[in-house]
Design a protein around this motif. Structure first.
Motif, short mmCIF file in Angstrom:
data_model
loop_
_atom_site.label_atom_id
_atom_site.label_comp_id
_atom_site.label_asym_id
_atom_site.label_seq_id
_atom_site.Cartn_x
_atom_site.Cartn_y
_atom_site.Cartn_z
N GLY A 135 136.36 119.33 65.80
CA GLY A 135 136.38 119.14 67.24
C GLY A 135 137.61 118.35 67.60
O GLY A 135 138.69 118.56 67.03
N SER A 136 137.49 117.40 68.53
CA SER A 136 138.63 116.57 68.90
C SER A 136 138.19 115.50 69.87
O SER A 136 137.25 115.70 70.65
CB SER A 136 139.71 117.43 69.56
N ILE A 137 138.90 114.36 69.86
CA ILE A 137 138.65 113.38 70.91
C ILE A 137 139.13 113.91 72.25
O ILE A 137 138.77 113.37 73.30
CB ILE A 137 139.29 112.01 70.61
N ALA A 138 139.92 115.00 72.23
CA ALA A 138 140.31 115.66 73.48
C ALA A 138 139.08 116.12 74.26
O ALA A 138 139.14 116.25 75.49
CB ALA A 138 141.22 116.86 73.19
N GLY A 139 137.99 116.33 73.56
CA GLY A 139 136.76 116.75 74.23
C GLY A 139 136.15 115.66 75.10
O GLY A 139 135.27 115.95 75.92
N PHE A 140 136.61 114.43 74.95
CA PHE A 140 136.10 113.33 75.77
C PHE A 140 136.95 113.11 77.03
O PHE A 140 136.58 112.30 77.88
CB PHE A 140 136.11 112.01 74.98
N LYS A 230 142.88 103.94 66.30
CA LYS A 230 143.32 104.05 67.70
C LYS A 230 142.50 105.10 68.44
O LYS A 230 142.15 104.92 69.61
CB LYS A 230 144.80 104.39 67.77
N ASN A 231 142.21 106.18 67.75
CA ASN A 231 141.40 107.23 68.36
C ASN A 231 139.95 106.79 68.56
O ASN A 231 139.30 107.19 69.52
CB ASN A 231 141.45 108.49 67.50
N LYS A 232 139.45 105.95 67.64
CA LYS A 232 138.10 105.41 67.81
C LYS A 232 138.02 104.57 69.08
O LYS A 232 137.06 104.67 69.86
CB LYS A 232 137.71 104.57 66.59
N VAL A 233 139.05 103.75 69.30
CA VAL A 233 139.09 102.94 70.52
C VAL A 233 139.17 103.83 71.75
O VAL A 233 138.47 103.61 72.74
CB VAL A 233 140.30 101.97 70.48
N GLN A 234 140.01 104.85 71.69
CA GLN A 234 140.16 105.75 72.83
C GLN A 234 138.86 106.49 73.13
O GLN A 234 138.50 106.68 74.30
CB GLN A 234 141.28 106.76 72.56
N ALA A 235 138.15 106.89 72.09
CA ALA A 235 136.88 107.59 72.29
C ALA A 235 135.86 106.69 72.97
O ALA A 235 135.12 107.11 73.85
CB ALA A 235 136.34 108.09 70.95
N VAL A 236 135.82 105.42 72.56
CA VAL A 236 134.89 104.46 73.18
C VAL A 236 135.26 104.23 74.64
O VAL A 236 134.40 104.25 75.54
CB VAL A 236 134.89 103.13 72.41
N MET A 237 136.55 104.05 74.91
CA MET A 237 136.99 103.79 76.28
C MET A 237 136.75 104.99 77.19
O MET A 237 136.50 104.83 78.39
CB MET A 237 138.48 103.42 76.28
N PRO A 242 136.49 106.19 84.44
CA PRO A 242 136.28 107.29 85.38
C PRO A 242 137.11 108.52 85.02
O PRO A 242 138.25 108.41 84.54
CB PRO A 242 136.73 106.71 86.72
N ALA A 243 136.54 109.70 85.25
CA ALA A 243 137.20 110.95 84.88
C ALA A 243 138.56 111.10 85.54
O ALA A 243 139.52 111.59 84.92
CB ALA A 243 136.31 112.13 85.23
N ALA A 244 138.68 110.67 86.80
CA ALA A 244 139.95 110.78 87.51
C ALA A 244 141.04 109.96 86.83
O ALA A 244 142.20 110.37 86.76
CB ALA A 244 139.80 110.36 88.97
N VAL A 245 140.66 108.80 86.33
CA VAL A 245 141.62 107.93 85.64
C VAL A 245 142.03 108.57 84.31
O VAL A 245 143.21 108.59 83.95
CB VAL A 245 141.02 106.53 85.41
N GLN A 249 145.77 109.75 83.14
CA GLN A 249 146.35 109.27 81.89
C GLN A 249 146.80 110.44 81.02
O GLN A 249 147.87 110.41 80.39
CB GLN A 249 145.34 108.40 81.14
N HIS A 250 145.97 111.47 80.97
CA HIS A 250 146.33 112.64 80.17
C HIS A 250 147.54 113.36 80.75
O HIS A 250 148.38 113.87 80.01
CB HIS A 250 145.14 113.61 80.08
N ARG A 251 147.64 113.35 82.06
CA ARG A 251 148.79 113.97 82.72
C ARG A 251 150.10 113.35 82.21
O ARG A 251 151.09 114.06 81.97
CB ARG A 251 148.67 113.81 84.23
N THR A 252 150.12 112.03 82.06
CA THR A 252 151.34 111.36 81.63
C THR A 252 151.73 111.76 80.21
O THR A 252 152.90 111.66 79.83
CB THR A 252 151.18 109.82 81.68
#
Length: 261
Positions: A135-140, A230-237, A242-245, A249-252
């Protein structure tokens, strides 16, 4: 011939190549598949470990491609499956070609599900087998400028959680979801994302490290593994942001031309 047999998809390069290497090192006969001729050269490399290696070039976005892979097993019992094949696609959704985004969906979702639907019943019936799904943390994360890919990984992450619960009575069968972040593979070139911040980044994970994390989790029978701290932290955050945020972030990271900003 070894007494254990594994299938690894998407094995010509990247995480799949490293997973196949680990399987062969661990004494598995392996059947490797990818949608490019390079899979035959990869198979030649895997033979150094002394087990039987077969390769198939097949498009796993199609039912026929998955059937061709399964036919190449010659009816042999499948002890381990690494369902790793996947496709990425950058740029804005409205700018993408229909055939391109359908290929991502059919590879990441349809082909993966069909393969699991064909392989898992025999494992469940004998109460023995191991499956790793990439899968991927991209799914979050809502994936601005990578929306279809992230959406498919959200599906895969969710689907494997549900399927794991459905087969929980088969205690001898394990289903592990490997969830990496950005990895240093051909993914970003193939997804036309080399001009993006994430594509140009030099901080992507090593595919060998990601594969080892996935393999260790698979052998331990873990439900899932997020590779890299780092990905574990990102997955938790991602669970509290909020989805908009998250989308901004992904846009950047993924907007075309962001590598120059």
């Amino acid at each position: 011939m070894a007494d254990k047999f594994a299938i690894i998809t998407g094995a010509s390069t990247g995480i799949g190549f490293e997973l196949a290497t680990l399987a062969a090192k661990d004494g598995y006969d392996i059947l490797v598949v990818a949608d490019e001729p390079l899979i035959d050269a990869a198979a030649a490399d895997f033979k150094q470990f002394g087990t039987d290696v077969r390769s198939v070039e097949a498009d796993l976005s199609t039912i026929a491609g998955v059937d061709a892979l399964l036919a190449a097993t010659d009816g042999r019992r499948i002890d381990l499956l690494c369902a790793n094949a996947g496709k990425g696609l950058g740029h804005g959704f409205l700018d993408q070609n229909v055939d391109d985004w359908r290929h991502v969906i059919d590879t990441n979702i349809t082909g993966t599900l069909y393969l699991l639907h064909k392989v898992l019943p025999a494992m469940v019936a004998r109460d023995d087998g191991k499956v790793l799904v990439t899968g991927s943390i991209a799914g979050f994360i809502p994936g601005s400028f990578q929306a279809v890919y992230n959406g498919t990984k959200a599906f895969v992450d969710s689907f494997t959680d549900a399927l794991r619960n459905e087969i929980k009575e088969s205690t001898g069968v394990t289903l592990t979801t490997l969830m990496p972040g950005p990895v240093e593979t051909e993914f970003f070139q193939r997804a036309d994302m080399l001009d993006t911040s994430v594509g140009a980044s030099e901080s992507k994970s090593d595919p060998a490290d990601v594969a080892k994390d996935g393999w260790d989790a698979l052998m331990a029978g873990k439900a899932s593994i997020v590779s890299g701290w780092k990905n574990k932290v990102q997955a938790v955050m991602a669970n509290v942001t909020p989805a908009a945020v998250l989308a901004e972030q992904h846009r950047t990271m993924a907007e075309p031309g962001s590598a120059d900003k």
